[in-house]
Design a protein around this motif. Structure first.
Motif, PDB file in Angstrom:
ATOM      1  N   GLY A 152       0.740  -1.228   0.084  1.00  0.00           N
ATOM      2  CA  GLY A 152       0.100  -0.048   0.048  1.00  0.00           C
ATOM      3  C   GLY A 152       0.847   1.025   0.077  1.00  0.00           C
ATOM      4  N   LEU A 153       1.205   1.782   1.303  1.00  0.00           N
ATOM      5  CA  LEU A 153       2.157   2.765   1.474  1.00  0.00           C
ATOM      6  C   LEU A 153       3.705   2.476   0.450  1.00  0.00           C
ATOM      7  CD1 LEU A 153       1.256   4.421   4.847  1.00  0.00           C
ATOM      8  CD2 LEU A 153       0.256   4.670   2.670  1.00  0.00           C
ATOM      9  N   ASP A 154       3.787   1.155   0.898  1.00  0.00           N
ATOM     10  CA  ASP A 154       5.059   0.750   0.365  1.00  0.00           C
ATOM     11  C   ASP A 154       4.759  -0.676  -0.359  1.00  0.00           C
ATOM     12  OD1 ASP A 154       7.814   0.108   0.007  1.00  0.00           O
ATOM     13  OD2 ASP A 154       8.309   0.532   2.046  1.00  0.00           O
ATOM     14  N   THR A 155       5.978  -1.128  -0.888  1.00  0.00           N
ATOM     15  CA  THR A 155       5.590  -2.511  -1.534  1.00  0.00           C
ATOM     16  C   THR A 155       5.546  -3.523  -0.270  1.00  0.00           C
ATOM     17  OG1 THR A 155       8.341  -3.116  -1.584  1.00  0.00           O
ATOM     18  CG2 THR A 155       6.837  -1.600  -3.373  1.00  0.00           C
ATOM     19  N   MET A 156       5.140  -4.853  -0.737  1.00  0.00           N
ATOM     20  CA  MET A 156       5.150  -6.025   0.532  1.00  0.00           C
ATOM     21  C   MET A 156       6.476  -6.393   0.986  1.00  0.00           C
ATOM     22  SD  MET A 156       2.918  -7.731   2.043  1.00  0.00           S
ATOM     23  CE  MET A 156       1.427  -8.146   1.029  1.00  0.00           C
ATOM     24  N   LYS A 157       7.444  -5.856   0.155  1.00  0.00           N
ATOM     25  CA  LYS A 157       8.793  -6.082   0.493  1.00  0.00           C
ATOM     26  C   LYS A 157       9.301  -4.917   1.190  1.00  0.00           C
ATOM     27  CE  LYS A 157      10.094  -9.893  -2.274  1.00  0.00           C
ATOM     28  NZ  LYS A 157       8.426  -9.996  -3.119  1.00  0.00           N
ATOM     29  N   LEU A 158       8.638  -3.837   1.588  1.00  0.00           N
ATOM     30  CA  LEU A 158       9.161  -2.637   1.824  1.00  0.00           C
ATOM     31  C   LEU A 158      10.327  -1.823   1.449  1.00  0.00           C
ATOM     32  CD1 LEU A 158       8.663  -3.245   5.986  1.00  0.00           C
ATOM     33  CD2 LEU A 158       7.057  -2.210   4.262  1.00  0.00           C
ATOM     34  N   THR A 159      10.460  -2.110   0.147  1.00  0.00           N
ATOM     35  CA  THR A 159      11.523  -1.675  -0.528  1.00  0.00           C
ATOM     36  C   THR A 159      11.743  -0.080  -0.620  1.00  0.00           C
ATOM     37  OG1 THR A 159      10.229  -1.742  -2.698  1.00  0.00           O
ATOM     38  CG2 THR A 159      11.657  -3.825  -2.171  1.00  0.00           C
ATOM     39  N   THR A 160      10.750   0.718  -0.520  1.00  0.00           N
ATOM     40  CA  THR A 160      10.771   2.062  -0.706  1.00  0.00           C
ATOM     41  C   THR A 160      11.364   2.714   0.821  1.00  0.00           C
ATOM     42  OG1 THR A 160       8.647   2.554  -0.152  1.00  0.00           O
ATOM     43  CG2 THR A 160       9.035   2.085  -2.453  1.00  0.00           C
ATOM     44  N   GLY A 161      10.982   2.087   1.651  1.00  0.00           N
ATOM     45  CA  GLY A 161      11.593   2.415   3.070  1.00  0.00           C
ATOM     46  C   GLY A 161      10.863   3.955   3.566  1.00  0.00           C
ATOM     47  N   VAL A 162       9.615   3.934   3.152  1.00  0.00           N
ATOM     48  CA  VAL A 162       8.926   5.422   3.548  1.00  0.00           C
ATOM     49  C   VAL A 162       8.831   5.468   5.199  1.00  0.00           C
ATOM     50  CG1 VAL A 162       8.024   5.950   1.318  1.00  0.00           C
ATOM     51  CG2 VAL A 162       6.769   4.171   2.774  1.00  0.00           C
ATOM     52  N   LEU A 163       8.534   4.392   5.717  1.00  0.00           N
ATOM     53  CA  LEU A 163       8.252   4.229   7.114  1.00  0.00           C
ATOM     54  C   LEU A 163       9.550   4.593   8.080  1.00  0.00           C
ATOM     55  CD1 LEU A 163       6.708   3.846   9.723  1.00  0.00           C
ATOM     56  CD2 LEU A 163       6.939   1.538   9.473  1.00  0.00           C
ATOM     57  N   VAL A 164      10.520   3.795   7.556  1.00  0.00           N
ATOM     58  CA  VAL A 164      11.984   4.257   8.182  1.00  0.00           C
ATOM     59  C   VAL A 164      12.257   5.727   7.847  1.00  0.00           C
ATOM     60  CG1 VAL A 164      14.205   3.670   7.802  1.00  0.00           C
ATOM     61  CG2 VAL A 164      12.790   1.661   7.698  1.00  0.00           C
ATOM     62  N   GLU A 165      12.031   6.222   6.672  1.00  0.00           N
ATOM     63  CA  GLU A 165      12.406   7.524   6.630  1.00  0.00           C
ATOM     64  C   GLU A 165      11.400   8.682   7.471  1.00  0.00           C
ATOM     65  OE1 GLU A 165      13.996  11.550   5.436  1.00  0.00           O
ATOM     66  OE2 GLU A 165      14.476   9.092   5.251  1.00  0.00           O
ATOM     67  N   ALA A 166      10.329   8.406   7.573  1.00  0.00           N
ATOM     68  CA  ALA A 166       9.257   9.033   8.311  1.00  0.00           C
ATOM     69  C   ALA A 166       9.784   8.985   9.823  1.00  0.00           C
ATOM     70  CB  ALA A 166       7.963   8.562   8.321  1.00  0.00           C
TER      71      ALA A 166
END
Length: 473
Positions: A54-68
């Motif tokens: 959703g906000l990221d891929t299933m594998k969390l490849t974009t790292g938006v949560l870590v950056e936030a």
């Protein structure tokens, strides 16, 4: 299309991801099961975008949560930040799991929320209870004094941490810097449940936040005084005395594996707003709240909490001296569409946030003055909630009592037995009885006083309190 009225998305990666999902909706073959359709159960699911796929891929490849989380850590001056979609309840339990375990002792303020006590059960810790000072004029709690904590640490030199709540539910603040100094003298972390203080430190008229004052681990709610979704909270830590790997593991242990993206995005957006416009918005709310306080102080018999040791955005009124029943005032306010955070016979608490200004606070002041005038009666003595004066007697660890064989006995027969459950007036959810404590007549009297004042008694297996669960003999 979803709006970003204050242009926050450029500084809020989770918000930006949420908005992009809404602007370019996919055809998902993932959870949640509503598949973004609002024609099935209605708009109640509108905007429910998951983090994973959703906000990221299933594998969390974009790292938006870590950056936030990195941006939030920077704003609060923390080494580590973790977002929680389980509120301060989950965050408090993670904090407890992060600092100690295996039967260790921890010094704990008795004004802490029941979530901390459940955390003690999960971690297998034994509390060394310390009580706050109680103001003689209002009967309400102030902070736990550093001298009280110093004495507790001297008597329990193997204690692994100090846990306090600041500010209190009614908005009073304590000496967090002094508490941090005492904890650090013993080389243990100070953990602060600052659920009601996400705005602290972001306006010159507000107290500094707990990390600025030397705390090591802080829990705060983004949804209480910032404009985030319900259940949004943050865990913030400095890592000199807190193991970041253990903290991460503790957060993950109790977190859902399907975190709500809207909650996360709103946390990120609230952080960005606080960083950019917080001082201006908080200033308006503080000024408008001060005007309401001034108006209420003009009413004979009312006590309005104020001063350097009170959160400027918590409007707490003691009604005893005016002979007013707070339950009646609450009913008037609900009828006018202005529910308050808490009301019992003697005390009314209204929460103000940076979303408020004169347009909301002036009508509240008008309604309060009118209602107090209608319900004025003979002055009553100020007693304050008895739960702040109960002396807990620990007979066994909370975890041992929680899992021990138990039986339900009539309330009067429970005196002298070891409590097997948690019982607390709600709000604020501060335990009067906790697992592992002796049931005393003082504790039963405190519960009775709260119930007679119009407070709901929560969490007991028998909501009527005709019986109480105690450890079997």
């Amino acid at each position: 299309m979803p709006a970003d009225p204050r242009g926050l998305r450029t500084d809020a990666p989770l918000l930006d991801a949420w908005l992009r999902q809404r602007e370019h909706p996919p055809t998902p073959f993932t959870i949640p099961g509503h598949k973004q359709r609002t024609d099935l159960v209605g708009d109640v699911v509108a905007g429910d975008v998951p983090l994973y796929a959703g906000l990221d891929t299933m594998k969390l490849t974009t790292g938006v949560l870590v950056e936030a989380e990195r941006r939030a850590a920077r704003l609060w001056g923390a080494d580590v930040c973790r977002f929680s979609t389980g509120g301060a309840t989950h965050a408090n339990q993670a904090a407890v799991l992060a600092v100690a375990g295996d039967g260790a002792e921890v010094v704990v303020s008795r004004t802490l929320h029941r979530s901390v006590l459940v955390g003690l059960v999960l971690a297998g810790l034994t509390p060394v209870w310390v009580r706050p000072d109680v103001d003689a004029t209002t009967g309400l709690p102030a902070g736990v004094s550093p001298s009280t904590v110093r004495r507790a640490l001297a008597e329990h030199p193997r204690a692994r941490a100090v846990l306090v709540g600041d500010p209190s539910y009614v908005g009073t603040t304590g000496d967090v810097a002094g508490l941090a100094a005492v904890a650090h003298e013993h080389d243990v972390p100070l953990v602060v449940d600052a659920a009601w203080a996400a705005h602290f430190g972001f306006h010159p008229d507000l107290p500094r936040h707990a990390l600025q004052l030397g705390a090591d681990l802080v829990v705060t709610s983004a949804h209480k005084t910032l404009p985030a979704w319900s259940q949004a909270a943050l865990v913030l830590a400095r890592t000199e005395r807190v193991d970041p790997a253990r903290l991460d593991a503790a957060v993950e242990a109790g977190a859902t594996t399907s975190p709500a993206g809207a909650v996360l995005a709103s946390t990120d957006a609230a952080r960005a707003l606080l960083e950019r416009d917080g001082e201006e918005l908080l200033g308006r709310a503080i000024e408008a709240t001060a005007r309401v306080r001034d108006r209420l102080r003009g009413v004979e018999g009312l006590v309005v909490l104020d001063g350097p040791d009170v959160d400027p955005l918590k409007l707490t009124i003691v009604l005893s001296g005016a002979g007013v029943d707070g339950n009646a005032v609450e009913a008037d306010l609900i009828a006018q569409g202005m529910p308050v955070e808490s009301a019992d016979r003697d005390v009314l608490v209204a929460v103000v946030s940076l979303a408020d200004d004169a347009s909301t606070l002036e009508p509240l002041g008008d309604a309060l003055l009118a209602s107090v005038g209608r319900h004025r009666g003979a002055p009553r003595a100020v007693t304050g909630p008895a739960m702040y004066r109960v002396e807990p007697v620990v007979a066994m660890s909370p975890r041992a009592a929680w899992f021990a064989p138990h039986e339900a006995v009539p309330l009067a027969a429970a005196v002298g037995r070891v409590c097997a459950e948690l019982v607390a007036p709600y709000p604020p959810g501060i335990p009067v009885l906790a697992p592992g404590e002796l049931v005393t007549q003082d504790s039963l009297d405190a519960l009775d006083q709260a119930r007679r004042a119009g407070v709901r008694i929560a969490y007991a297996a028998d909501p009527s309190l005709a019986t109480l669960r105690v450890v079997s003999r």
